[in-house]
Design a protein around this motif. Structure first.
Motif, PDB file in Angstrom:
ATOM      1  N   TYR A 178       1.702   6.443  -7.069  1.00 22.50           N
ATOM      2  CA  TYR A 178       0.614   7.268  -7.590  1.00 22.50           C
ATOM      3  C   TYR A 178       0.938   8.747  -7.439  1.00 22.50           C
ATOM      4  O   TYR A 178       0.721   9.536  -8.357  1.00 22.50           O
ATOM      5  CB  TYR A 178      -0.696   6.947  -6.873  1.00 22.50           C
ATOM      6  N   ARG A 179       1.449   9.140  -6.296  1.00 24.49           N
ATOM      7  CA  ARG A 179       1.782  10.560  -6.089  1.00 24.49           C
ATOM      8  C   ARG A 179       2.900  11.010  -7.018  1.00 24.49           C
ATOM      9  O   ARG A 179       2.909  12.147  -7.479  1.00 24.49           O
ATOM     10  CB  ARG A 179       2.165  10.807  -4.638  1.00 24.49           C
ATOM     11  N   VAL A 210       0.835  -1.206   0.000  1.00 24.42           N
ATOM     12  CA  VAL A 210       0.000   0.000   0.000  1.00 24.42           C
ATOM     13  C   VAL A 210       0.870   1.256   0.000  1.00 24.42           C
ATOM     14  O   VAL A 210       0.598   2.211  -0.745  1.00 24.42           O
ATOM     15  CB  VAL A 210      -0.974  -0.010   1.203  1.00 24.42           C
ATOM     16  N   ILE A 211       1.928   1.270   0.777  1.00 24.79           N
ATOM     17  CA  ILE A 211       2.832   2.427   0.804  1.00 24.79           C
ATOM     18  C   ILE A 211       3.489   2.619  -0.560  1.00 24.79           C
ATOM     19  O   ILE A 211       3.591   3.744  -1.060  1.00 24.79           O
ATOM     20  CB  ILE A 211       3.892   2.258   1.922  1.00 24.79           C
ATOM     21  N   ILE A 253       0.880   4.117  -2.977  1.00 28.40           N
ATOM     22  CA  ILE A 253       0.646   5.539  -2.707  1.00 28.40           C
ATOM     23  C   ILE A 253       1.808   6.370  -3.219  1.00 28.40           C
ATOM     24  O   ILE A 253       1.620   7.409  -3.866  1.00 28.40           O
ATOM     25  CB  ILE A 253       0.412   5.769  -1.197  1.00 28.40           C
ATOM     26  N   TYR A 254       3.026   5.931  -2.965  1.00 30.35           N
ATOM     27  CA  TYR A 254       4.214   6.650  -3.434  1.00 30.35           C
ATOM     28  C   TYR A 254       4.239   6.716  -4.954  1.00 30.35           C
ATOM     29  O   TYR A 254       4.474   7.771  -5.551  1.00 30.35           O
ATOM     30  CB  TYR A 254       5.479   5.968  -2.911  1.00 30.35           C
TER      31      TYR A 254
END
Length: 62
Positions: free
Chosen positions: A25-26, A18-19, A22-23
């Motif tokens: 995608y950002r 998940v981390i 998120i990284y």
């Protein structure tokens, strides 16, 4: 069912995954806004197509 080690590994893997998502995608958010700005239209088209298939199925079942 699962050993404690397997559950710990699965939990750690999930959190790390998940981390990383998120990284990633950002990091690519600006690129996504440039190239995929109207992708919701394609999603709506797929949903409409599936809905039409269900309507046809129900119509011909009776």
């Amino acid at each position: 069912m699962f050993s404690q080690g397997q559950l710990l590994f699965a939990g750690g893997f999930f959190i790390t995954f998940v981390i990383a998502m998120i990284y990633s995608y950002r990091k690519d958010a600006k690129l996504h806004q440039t190239f995929y700005k109207d992708n919701y239209k394609i999603l709506l088209g797929f949903i409409l197509f599936i809905a039409i298939l269900f309507v046809i199925k129900i119509f011909f079942k009776r």
